[in-house]
Design a protein around this motif. Structure first.
Motif, PDB file in Angstrom:
ATOM      1  N   ALA A 261      64.648  55.213  53.909  1.00 60.79           N
ATOM      2  CA  ALA A 261      63.995  56.144  52.978  1.00 60.79           C
ATOM      3  C   ALA A 261      64.709  56.208  51.628  1.00 60.79           C
ATOM      4  O   ALA A 261      64.077  56.501  50.613  1.00 60.79           O
ATOM      5  N   ASP A 262      65.999  55.921  51.596  1.00 59.32           N
ATOM      6  CA  ASP A 262      66.759  55.981  50.342  1.00 59.32           C
ATOM      7  C   ASP A 262      67.103  54.607  49.788  1.00 59.32           C
ATOM      8  O   ASP A 262      67.875  54.507  48.823  1.00 59.32           O
TER       9      ASP A 262
ATOM     10  N   TYR B 171      62.479  49.510  48.868  1.00 58.27           N
ATOM     11  CA  TYR B 171      61.993  49.297  50.234  1.00 58.27           C
ATOM     12  C   TYR B 171      60.526  49.705  50.321  1.00 58.27           C
ATOM     13  O   TYR B 171      60.119  50.745  49.811  1.00 58.27           O
ATOM     14  N   LYS B 172      59.731  48.890  50.993  1.00 52.81           N
ATOM     15  CA  LYS B 172      58.299  49.143  51.159  1.00 52.81           C
ATOM     16  C   LYS B 172      58.036  49.576  52.596  1.00 52.81           C
ATOM     17  O   LYS B 172      58.369  48.858  53.543  1.00 52.81           O
TER      18      LYS B 172
ATOM     19  N   ALA C 170      54.525  57.738  44.413  1.00 54.64           N
ATOM     20  CA  ALA C 170      55.495  56.643  44.365  1.00 54.64           C
ATOM     21  C   ALA C 170      56.836  57.115  43.821  1.00 54.64           C
ATOM     22  O   ALA C 170      56.906  57.993  42.967  1.00 54.64           O
ATOM     23  N   SER C 171      57.888  56.506  44.320  1.00 58.43           N
ATOM     24  CA  SER C 171      59.253  56.796  43.874  1.00 58.43           C
ATOM     25  C   SER C 171      59.557  55.952  42.634  1.00 58.43           C
ATOM     26  O   SER C 171      59.005  54.866  42.451  1.00 58.43           O
ATOM     27  N   LEU C 172      60.442  56.431  41.805  1.00 58.71           N
ATOM     28  CA  LEU C 172      60.807  55.691  40.591  1.00 58.71           C
ATOM     29  C   LEU C 172      61.556  54.403  40.898  1.00 58.71           C
ATOM     30  O   LEU C 172      61.510  53.453  40.128  1.00 58.71           O
ATOM     31  N   ASP C 173      62.272  54.358  42.035  1.00 55.09           N
ATOM     32  CA  ASP C 173      63.039  53.159  42.381  1.00 55.09           C
ATOM     33  C   ASP C 173      62.221  52.130  43.157  1.00 55.09           C
ATOM     34  O   ASP C 173      62.747  51.136  43.617  1.00 55.09           O
ATOM     35  N   GLY C 174      60.927  52.360  43.337  1.00 51.98           N
ATOM     36  CA  GLY C 174      60.064  51.400  44.022  1.00 51.98           C
ATOM     37  C   GLY C 174      59.981  51.587  45.512  1.00 51.98           C
ATOM     38  O   GLY C 174      59.274  50.848  46.196  1.00 51.98           O
ATOM     39  N   ASN C 175      60.684  52.568  46.063  1.00 50.48           N
ATOM     40  CA  ASN C 175      60.632  52.844  47.494  1.00 50.48           C
ATOM     41  C   ASN C 175      59.333  53.570  47.805  1.00 50.48           C
ATOM     42  O   ASN C 175      58.972  54.535  47.144  1.00 50.48           O
TER      43      ASN C 175
END
Length: 130
Positions: A33-34, A38-39, A86-91
């Motif tokens: 999750a962190d 990660y998709k 969506a998360s800013l880091d692409g997760n």
């Protein structure tokens, strides 16, 4: 007379194995999750049930432009989950959704175990002549 366990147990043994693998995929999502980039992934449970049914027609690529389903696990299509936010880091892992899916899968796993238990109880009664 021999007992064919595949016919006696039906689809339940395959469902149990798939529920186990889906639990692993969902747990992997939660564990990452962190992790940036990660998709989140999941299995299409219904696609396996359709292919396991004897009267189901297999999916075929009829044209070269069709996407092949090479990303499978136990015959199930592995798909990426589309996030609601969506998360800013692409997760793309959303912990609350993954926890809900994991709990739902755990309940369905227990249901599959109960179905198998009932099948084995019926077979035991039949063998004992009760």
């Amino acid at each position: 007379m021999t007992i064919n366990f595949d016919k006696a147990l039906g689809i339940h043994s395959q469902a149990l194995a798939l529920r186990e693998k889906r639990g692993e995929v969902l747990a992997s999502n939660l564990a990452n999750a962190d992790t940036p980039g990660y998709k989140a992934r999941d299995l299409n449970f219904q696609s396996v049930l359709k292919t396991a049914m004897p009267d189901a027609l297999p999916m075929e690529r009829t044209r070269t432009g069709h996407i092949s389903a090479n990303n499978t696990l136990l015959g199930a299509s592995m798909m990426y989950r589309t996030p609601n936010q969506a998360s800013l880091d692409g997760n793309t892992v959303e912990s609350h959704i993954e926890q809900a899916k994991y709990a739902e899968n755990a309940v369905q796993y227990q249901a599959s175990l109960r179905f198998l238990n009932g099948k084995f109880s019926g077979l035991t009664s039949a063998i004992k002549g009760e």
